[in-house]
Design an enzyme around this catalytic site. Sequence first.
Site, mmCIF file in Angstrom:
data_model
loop_
_atom_site.group_PDB
_atom_site.id
_atom_site.type_symbol
_atom_site.label_atom_id
_atom_site.label_comp_id
_atom_site.label_asym_id
_atom_site.label_seq_id
_atom_site.Cartn_x
_atom_site.Cartn_y
_atom_site.Cartn_z
ATOM 1 N N HIS A 161 0.822 -1.222 0.000
ATOM 2 C CA HIS A 161 0.000 0.000 0.000
ATOM 3 C C HIS A 161 0.852 1.265 0.000
ATOM 4 C CE1 HIS A 161 -4.058 -1.781 0.811
ATOM 5 N NE2 HIS A 161 -3.280 -2.813 1.055
ATOM 6 N N ASP A 369 3.359 9.644 -0.491
ATOM 7 C CA ASP A 369 2.217 8.845 -0.043
ATOM 8 C C ASP A 369 1.955 7.758 -1.081
ATOM 9 O OD1 ASP A 369 -0.014 8.092 1.455
ATOM 10 O OD2 ASP A 369 -0.664 10.159 1.763
#
Length: 471
Positions: A161, A369
């Site tokens: 992720h 991110d």
Amino acid sequence: MRQSSLVVVANRLPLDDSAARDGACEWRRSPGGLSGALHAILQQTPATWVGWDGETGLARVTDIGSVRLRPVTLSAAEQAGYYEGFANSTLWPLYHDAVQQPVFQREWWETYRSVNQRFAEAAAEVAGKHAAVWVQDYHLQLVPRMLRELRPDLLIGFFMHVPFPPPELFMQLPRRIELLRGMLGADLVGFQREQAAHNLAQLAQKLLGADATDDAITIDGRTVRTGAFPVSIDVAEMRTLATRPDVVAQVKQLHHDLGESKRVLVSVDRLDYTKGIEHRLTAYRELLRDGHVKVRDTVLVQVAVPSRERVESYRDLRDRIEGEVGRINGEYGRVGEPAIHYLNQPFSRSELAALYQTADVMVVTPLRDGMNLVAKEFVAAREDGAGALVLSEFAGAADELSGAFLVNPHDVDDLKQTLMRALEASPEDLAARMTAMRRHLAEHDILAWARAYLTELDHTGRLARRFIGRA
Ligand code: ADP
Ligand code: F6P
């Protein structure tokens, strides 16, 4: 224990402490992208979720809907070495461009390895014959290979992720070969962005001498497929929330409380140094100082939910942020009119939906991110088609949300200029940008993500049809 034909293995179970303590055990998720994403697809799925029962341990763990939970309990020493140590003080900063100095402590490795082994054993125990096991994220990077050794019959997926770094950074890692070999135990390694698959191929060539392209790596006579599968959100859930009468009423109340005529900037983050909160506050302070924004016509709402508070760098960050918010409010605020509303607390989904709709400008400016689901949630919540999104180029979401005002958050001048462009954009420009982003999201929701990944995992679409429906 009943065996399942789909097993998800993730660091955390998707419950937060308060939900379980009263025994209600409703499907309340902990803040963080991973649980949010998987929560949406697993509610109707006969699957087992293997995960840690959290810092304080859940009072009671039962199944949630059709999902069976298999808790993994960690001792205090294991939490310190595996979760706070190797996962969140070594891997997390290194994988996020080393925006904070990674810490390498040799004793953490053995705990990380043994906890990964425990997760692999738990998954092996609950997986039926030829089941699919989907391992999630950097906490569990050794699990795919361990699981293959225990259960060669399984189909094993791994999804990262968070960003996967370029070789120059990854090469710094002690135990880099074990980490690489660990994830290559999977049949399919999925990432958020294509660059990450490219980084893995380069590393596999360099460190393991493997035959590697950006789509496939051959190692130990097996082929591991790799690729980008950008994660998404439950768009339908957010749209439904956004139109619920109580949420509409909350939006009205928020506008009233913040000042009807005020332009509202909103940020929602876990309190994490990767999220660029300090850079954002600097930009906002300078806009106030230079007189480009004034407290009588503009306000910033910064939600920063507590995260990983036992890790020193997170506690230090919180102190710095709270000091800076205090300084800005002290210098520029007026009685009854702070420059910044700072909220260090968890919000419910409906509160978040209301807040997103209150924003004239949503400011999402991480330094790095994997994806950033907050940006996608904001777009999904804007049923009114209004509002601007200022988005960091360094978030995975920037590849998809073409209507955002993209910014380099390391460059405070760029941040200031981009915030002003977003504040001053015409309603027509904003509507066109929002329409494009909403169209994209409607087709690329969380179900589409899971379907794409599972279809690639088993090649046949059978898994995806069984677990997600509508192939
Ligand atoms: P990360 O995975 O690094 O936490 P994301 O932006 O991808 O970052 O995901 C954050 C998730 O946490 C989102 O689903 C968001 O709604 C949720 N979240 C963020 N702040 C809060 C909060 N204060 N209360 C509850 N949930 C939150
Ligand atoms: O997305 C990265 C991640 O570590 C997820 O695995 C998790 O959902 C989120 O950040 C929150 O972190 P934590 O589980 O450490 O509170």
